[in-house]
Design a protein around this motif. Structure first.
Motif, PDB file in Angstrom:
ATOM      1  N   ALA A  67      12.605   7.150  -0.854  1.00  0.00           N
ATOM      2  CA  ALA A  67      11.277   7.017  -1.459  1.00  0.00           C
ATOM      3  C   ALA A  67      10.264   6.402  -0.493  1.00  0.00           C
ATOM      4  CB  ALA A  67      11.363   6.171  -2.730  1.00  0.00           C
ATOM      5  N   THR A  68      10.725   5.515   0.371  1.00  0.00           N
ATOM      6  CA  THR A  68       9.800   4.793   1.253  1.00  0.00           C
ATOM      7  C   THR A  68       9.825   5.295   2.696  1.00  0.00           C
ATOM      8  OG1 THR A  68      11.467   3.093   1.714  1.00  0.00           O
ATOM      9  CG2 THR A  68       9.968   2.721  -0.137  1.00  0.00           C
ATOM     10  N   GLY A  69      10.919   5.935   3.115  1.00  0.00           N
ATOM     11  CA  GLY A  69      11.040   6.349   4.509  1.00  0.00           C
ATOM     12  C   GLY A  69      11.343   5.193   5.437  1.00  0.00           C
ATOM     13  N   ILE A  70      11.873   4.121   4.930  1.00  0.00           N
ATOM     14  CA  ILE A  70      12.160   2.908   5.693  1.00  0.00           C
ATOM     15  C   ILE A  70      13.654   2.644   5.657  1.00  0.00           C
ATOM     16  CG2 ILE A  70      11.766   0.409   5.819  1.00  0.00           C
ATOM     17  CD1 ILE A  70       9.376   2.094   6.650  1.00  0.00           C
ATOM     18  N   ASP A  71      14.195   2.170   6.774  1.00  0.00           N
ATOM     19  CA  ASP A  71      15.605   1.799   6.833  1.00  0.00           C
ATOM     20  C   ASP A  71      15.791   0.403   6.250  1.00  0.00           C
ATOM     21  OD1 ASP A  71      16.241   4.168   8.091  1.00  0.00           O
ATOM     22  OD2 ASP A  71      15.925   3.355  10.108  1.00  0.00           O
ATOM     23  N   VAL A  72      16.734   0.282   5.322  1.00  0.00           N
ATOM     24  CA  VAL A  72      17.060  -1.003   4.710  1.00  0.00           C
ATOM     25  C   VAL A  72      18.347  -1.506   5.354  1.00  0.00           C
ATOM     26  CG1 VAL A  72      17.528  -2.229   2.572  1.00  0.00           C
ATOM     27  CG2 VAL A  72      15.973  -0.260   2.566  1.00  0.00           C
ATOM     28  N   ILE A  73      18.256  -2.617   6.043  1.00  0.00           N
ATOM     29  CA  ILE A  73      19.392  -3.169   6.785  1.00  0.00           C
ATOM     30  C   ILE A  73      19.939  -4.359   6.007  1.00  0.00           C
ATOM     31  CG2 ILE A  73      20.153  -4.192   8.948  1.00  0.00           C
ATOM     32  CD1 ILE A  73      17.813  -2.741  10.301  1.00  0.00           C
ATOM     33  N   ILE A  74      21.177  -4.239   5.567  1.00  0.00           N
ATOM     34  CA  ILE A  74      21.849  -5.328   4.854  1.00  0.00           C
ATOM     35  C   ILE A  74      23.040  -5.744   5.696  1.00  0.00           C
ATOM     36  CG2 ILE A  74      23.047  -6.006   2.750  1.00  0.00           C
ATOM     37  CD1 ILE A  74      21.415  -3.955   1.230  1.00  0.00           C
ATOM     38  N   ASP A  75      22.949  -6.945   6.268  1.00  0.00           N
ATOM     39  CA  ASP A  75      24.014  -7.423   7.149  1.00  0.00           C
ATOM     40  C   ASP A  75      24.490  -8.781   6.657  1.00  0.00           C
ATOM     41  OD1 ASP A  75      21.894  -9.002   7.763  1.00  0.00           O
ATOM     42  OD2 ASP A  75      21.567  -8.206   9.783  1.00  0.00           O
ATOM     43  N   ASP A  76      25.051  -9.562   7.576  1.00  0.00           N
ATOM     44  CA  ASP A  76      25.595 -10.868   7.202  1.00  0.00           C
ATOM     45  C   ASP A  76      24.535 -11.953   7.090  1.00  0.00           C
ATOM     46  OD1 ASP A  76      28.091  -9.730   7.163  1.00  0.00           O
ATOM     47  OD2 ASP A  76      28.535 -10.246   9.263  1.00  0.00           O
ATOM     48  N   THR A  77      23.274 -11.644   7.312  1.00  0.00           N
ATOM     49  CA  THR A  77      22.220 -12.651   7.186  1.00  0.00           C
ATOM     50  C   THR A  77      22.190 -13.168   5.756  1.00  0.00           C
ATOM     51  OG1 THR A  77      20.906 -11.483   8.844  1.00  0.00           O
ATOM     52  CG2 THR A  77      19.776 -13.129   7.492  1.00  0.00           C
ATOM     53  N   PRO A  78      22.339 -14.454   5.547  1.00  0.00           N
ATOM     54  CA  PRO A  78      22.411 -14.982   4.175  1.00  0.00           C
ATOM     55  C   PRO A  78      21.090 -14.835   3.440  1.00  0.00           C
ATOM     56  CG  PRO A  78      22.359 -16.783   5.774  1.00  0.00           C
ATOM     57  CD  PRO A  78      22.498 -15.522   6.567  1.00  0.00           C
ATOM     58  N   ASP A 102       6.519   3.236  10.616  1.00  0.00           N
ATOM     59  CA  ASP A 102       5.208   3.196   9.964  1.00  0.00           C
ATOM     60  C   ASP A 102       5.054   1.837   9.267  1.00  0.00           C
ATOM     61  OD1 ASP A 102       2.937   3.492   8.449  1.00  0.00           O
ATOM     62  OD2 ASP A 102       3.334   5.601   7.990  1.00  0.00           O
ATOM     63  N   PRO A 103       4.095   1.002   9.717  1.00  0.00           N
ATOM     64  CA  PRO A 103       3.956  -0.330   9.111  1.00  0.00           C
ATOM     65  C   PRO A 103       3.504  -0.288   7.655  1.00  0.00           C
ATOM     66  CG  PRO A 103       2.146   0.095  10.619  1.00  0.00           C
ATOM     67  CD  PRO A 103       3.115   1.218  10.795  1.00  0.00           C
ATOM     68  N   ILE A 104       2.737   0.735   7.279  1.00  0.00           N
ATOM     69  CA  ILE A 104       2.270   0.819   5.890  1.00  0.00           C
ATOM     70  C   ILE A 104       3.434   1.132   4.962  1.00  0.00           C
ATOM     71  CG2 ILE A 104       0.785   2.098   4.316  1.00  0.00           C
ATOM     72  CD1 ILE A 104      -1.192   2.400   6.572  1.00  0.00           C
ATOM     73  N   ARG A 105       4.271   2.057   5.362  1.00  0.00           N
ATOM     74  CA  ARG A 105       5.431   2.374   4.537  1.00  0.00           C
ATOM     75  C   ARG A 105       6.396   1.199   4.502  1.00  0.00           C
ATOM     76  NH1 ARG A 105       4.655   6.845   2.479  1.00  0.00           N
ATOM     77  NH2 ARG A 105       6.538   6.523   1.241  1.00  0.00           N
ATOM     78  N   ARG A 106       6.458   0.447   5.595  1.00  0.00           N
ATOM     79  CA  ARG A 106       7.321  -0.735   5.586  1.00  0.00           C
ATOM     80  C   ARG A 106       6.787  -1.788   4.609  1.00  0.00           C
ATOM     81  NH1 ARG A 106       6.949  -1.926  10.563  1.00  0.00           N
ATOM     82  NH2 ARG A 106       5.623  -3.766  10.402  1.00  0.00           N
ATOM     83  N   GLU A 107       5.470  -1.908   4.534  1.00  0.00           N
ATOM     84  CA  GLU A 107       4.876  -2.854   3.589  1.00  0.00           C
ATOM     85  C   GLU A 107       5.099  -2.387   2.154  1.00  0.00           C
ATOM     86  OE1 GLU A 107       2.703  -6.302   2.427  1.00  0.00           O
ATOM     87  OE2 GLU A 107       3.788  -5.698   4.239  1.00  0.00           O
ATOM     88  N   GLU A 159       9.772   4.874  -9.597  1.00  0.00           N
ATOM     89  CA  GLU A 159       8.603   4.460 -10.384  1.00  0.00           C
ATOM     90  C   GLU A 159       7.851   3.321  -9.701  1.00  0.00           C
ATOM     91  OE1 GLU A 159       7.588   2.515 -14.770  1.00  0.00           O
ATOM     92  OE2 GLU A 159       9.650   3.100 -14.253  1.00  0.00           O
ATOM     93  N   ILE A 160       8.603   2.298  -9.272  1.00  0.00           N
ATOM     94  CA  ILE A 160       7.962   1.140  -8.617  1.00  0.00           C
ATOM     95  C   ILE A 160       7.309   1.557  -7.308  1.00  0.00           C
ATOM     96  CG2 ILE A 160       8.418  -1.075  -7.496  1.00  0.00           C
ATOM     97  CD1 ILE A 160       8.398  -1.268 -10.496  1.00  0.00           C
ATOM     98  N   VAL A 161       7.990   2.369  -6.509  1.00  0.00           N
ATOM     99  CA  VAL A 161       7.422   2.802  -5.228  1.00  0.00           C
ATOM    100  C   VAL A 161       6.129   3.586  -5.450  1.00  0.00           C
ATOM    101  CG1 VAL A 161       7.801   4.287  -3.217  1.00  0.00           C
ATOM    102  CG2 VAL A 161       9.607   2.755  -3.981  1.00  0.00           C
ATOM    103  N   GLY A 162       6.090   4.434  -6.465  1.00  0.00           N
ATOM    104  CA  GLY A 162       4.879   5.190  -6.761  1.00  0.00           C
ATOM    105  C   GLY A 162       3.710   4.278  -7.116  1.00  0.00           C
ATOM    106  N   LYS A 163       3.969   3.267  -7.967  1.00  0.00           N
ATOM    107  CA  LYS A 163       2.910   2.326  -8.333  1.00  0.00           C
ATOM    108  C   LYS A 163       2.424   1.534  -7.123  1.00  0.00           C
ATOM    109  CE  LYS A 163       4.276   1.652 -13.170  1.00  0.00           C
ATOM    110  NZ  LYS A 163       4.740   0.663 -14.168  1.00  0.00           N
ATOM    111  N   VAL A 164       3.367   1.090  -6.295  1.00  0.00           N
ATOM    112  CA  VAL A 164       2.983   0.308  -5.113  1.00  0.00           C
ATOM    113  C   VAL A 164       2.173   1.155  -4.145  1.00  0.00           C
ATOM    114  CG1 VAL A 164       3.873  -0.924  -3.089  1.00  0.00           C
ATOM    115  CG2 VAL A 164       4.922  -1.288  -5.328  1.00  0.00           C
ATOM    116  N   GLU A 165       2.504   2.446  -4.016  1.00  0.00           N
ATOM    117  CA  GLU A 165       1.721   3.321  -3.130  1.00  0.00           C
ATOM    118  C   GLU A 165       0.277   3.428  -3.614  1.00  0.00           C
ATOM    119  OE1 GLU A 165       3.881   6.942  -3.092  1.00  0.00           O
ATOM    120  OE2 GLU A 165       5.170   6.369  -1.402  1.00  0.00           O
ATOM    121  N   GLU A 166       0.085   3.544  -4.939  1.00  0.00           N
ATOM    122  CA  GLU A 166      -1.285   3.584  -5.474  1.00  0.00           C
ATOM    123  C   GLU A 166      -2.014   2.276  -5.210  1.00  0.00           C
ATOM    124  OE1 GLU A 166      -0.926   4.515  -9.558  1.00  0.00           O
ATOM    125  OE2 GLU A 166      -0.200   6.579  -9.248  1.00  0.00           O
TER     126      GLU A 166
END
Length: 531
Positions: A250-261, A270-275, A297-304
């Protein structure tokens, strides 16, 4: 009985009674008079005594008043005498001081008169000496003219040249000397003009920098979303990773989930899509309902909301700088710069800062203020779409400005602010200068230590690659390089050419924020040792 006798007797009795009454009345009147006289005398004696007392008191009071008046008059006379004596003493002192000043002035005048007389004597002596010298000089001139005439004849005999030929040769020598002196004079004037223009430019730049009070803005190119706990990571991933895939799609952004607590990292070009991804993920975490449908749904509202926020940021930037009548697409592109960074520097803040600097310099130089601010504010709008359009952002921005009806002056300033086009107006020069100042100020951009050291080494290596360079030093955090050349291998004229050649090579081989000053130093040292 004789009634007539009785009547006569009664009449006599009545007459006697009347006489007695009169007599008694007279007696009483006399007694009253005596009593009144006695009373009046008594009163007169009392009044006299009282009057005498009053007169005695009055005399006594008059004597007291007389004594008091005499004492007061005596005191006043004493005060008047003392004031008169004091005024007399002050007047004597003033007269004494005045007399001393007059005496001193008289002495000074006498000294001046003596000095003038002495100078007149000296001037008369000097005049006589000057007259004598003039006569001697005149005599020597006559002798010199005679010697020159004789020497000219001998030179003509020895050289075989006529007077005309000798004059021609002399004129040629004089012409060469005049040309050399004129060249040196023009060089001096040019150096003075350069120095004066540099001073004025530095003053204008310093005033512009001092008046432009902005915060140092350095931003990261990745976004970090903090989690309430590590269990939330599993919910974000979802069953078989469906939630994280839905969010990335939905966002075109990579979500990185690692060992960072308690943290998730969002990475994207794209910084806008990251935001958008950051805000959406924060809302999903706060809502607690994380599943693919809810994510979309949430991504669509945030884009608007982001579109409205971008427009609002552009309008606010234009309002703060004082630039009006911008095209709606230009406002949108400005707002997109809020989420665009370059070397960690926020581009919207950078654009506002450049507009403020250019406006201040335009006021100092008497250039059109509105055009300077407008060109500076829009100079980086190409970065708002450089992820979508191929080419340098200056050219992209110039094409967009031309498309949205900007004047040729604004278009040229945008196209030329990185030297990719020729600067046609003063507005273009101001835009480029303000852009360089904003990018080069301390704290504006972030650079790692390793990259920084490599850039300095590369800068020095470029300078060392030229012939005649003895040593090169990168200083001022890489914003200036000083090159010391060997004076027997590089002349003064070649030093100017060397500086230009090094500048061109630096521009072609290095990427750097702002500008780099190249200074070539050539000096000759003569060293001897006394033994």
């Amino acid at each position: 009985m004789d009634f007539s006798k009785i009547i006569d007797g009664l009449i006599e009795l009545k007459a006697a009674v009347i006489v007695i009454g009169v007599a008694v009345a007279v007696c009483f009147g006399f007694v009253g008079y005596l009593i009144h006289k006695i009373t009046a005398e008594r009163r007169s004696r009392g009044a006299t005594k009282k009057a005498e007392g009053i007169i005695a008191d009055a005399e006594k009071r008059a004597q007291e008043i007389t004594r008091e008046a005499a004492a007061q008059i005596k005191n006043e006379l004493y005060e008047m005498r003392r004031d008169f004596e004091r005024q007399t003493r002050d007047r004597k002192r003033e007269l004494g001081a005045l007399e001393r000043r007059l005496i001193q002035k008289e002495e000074n005048l006498e000294k001046k008169v003596d000095l003038l007389e002495k100078k007149e004597q000296e001037s008369a002596t000097k005049e006589r000496e000057v007259i004598a010298r003039e006569r001697a000089v005149k005599k020597k001139d006559e002798q010199l003219d005679q010697l020159l005439s004789e020497q000219r004849k001998k030179l003509q005999e020895l050289s075989g040249l006529t007077v005309a030929e000798a004059k021609k040769m002399l004129f040629a020598q004089l012409q060469a000397e005049v040309k050399r002196d004129a060249a040196l004079h023009f060089k001096k004037i040019e150096d003075e003009l350069k120095e004066e223009s540099n001073k004025r430019a530095k003053r204008i730049l310093s005033d512009a920098i001092q008046r432009c009070a902005v915060d140092h803005v350095v931003e990261s190119t990745v976004s970090v979303v903090h989690l309430p706990n590590d269990e939330m990571k599993g919910r974000i991933i979802g069953r078989e990773g469906r939630n994280i895939r839905a969010l990335e799609n939905a966002t075109g952004i990579d979500v990185i989930i690692d060992d960072t607590p308690e943290a998730v990292i969002l990475s994207g070009y794209d910084p806008i899509r990251r935001e958008i991804a950051r805000i959406s993920l924060e809302r999903l975490i706060g809502d607690g309902r994380i599943h693919p449908a809810r994510i979309e749904e949430i991504v669509g509202k945030v884009e608007e909301e982001m579109a409205d926020s971008i427009k609002e940021a552009g309008e606010q930037a234009a309002l703060e700088v004082g630039v009006h009548s911008l095209h709606q697409e230009e406002i949108r592109l400005l707002g997109r710069l809020k989420y665009r960074t370059s070397f960690g520097q926020n581009q919207l803040q950078h654009s506002k800062e450049v507009a403020s600097l250019a406006g201040t310099m335009a006021l100092e130089l008497g250039v059109n203020l509105d055009q300077a601010k407008r060109a500076a504010l829009l100079h980086d709008i190409g970065k708002g779409v450089d992820h979508e359009v191929e080419g340098p952002h200056a050219k992209i921005g110039a094409d967009l400005a031309r498309k949205y009806g900007e004047s040729p002056t604004i278009v040229n300033a945008i196209a030329a602010h990185h030297g990719e086009a020729e600067q046609a107006t003063v507005i273009a020069v101001l835009t480029q200068s303000a852009d360089a100042i904003s990018a080069a100020r301390p704290g504006a951009r972030r650079e790692t230590l390793e990259t920084y050291i490599k850039r300095l080494e590369k800068l020095e290596h470029i300078a060392d690659s030229f012939a005649g360079v003895e040593k090169a030093y990168a200083i001022q955090a890489g914003r200036e390089i000083r090159i010391v050349v060997e004076p027997d291998k590089v002349t003064d004229a070649e030093a100017y050419q060397l500086a230009r050649d090094i500048t061109k090579k630096v521009e072609s081989e290095l990427e750097y924020p702002g500008q780099i000053k190249v200074t070539v130093i050539r000096e000759t040292r003569a060293v001897e040792y006394a033994k």
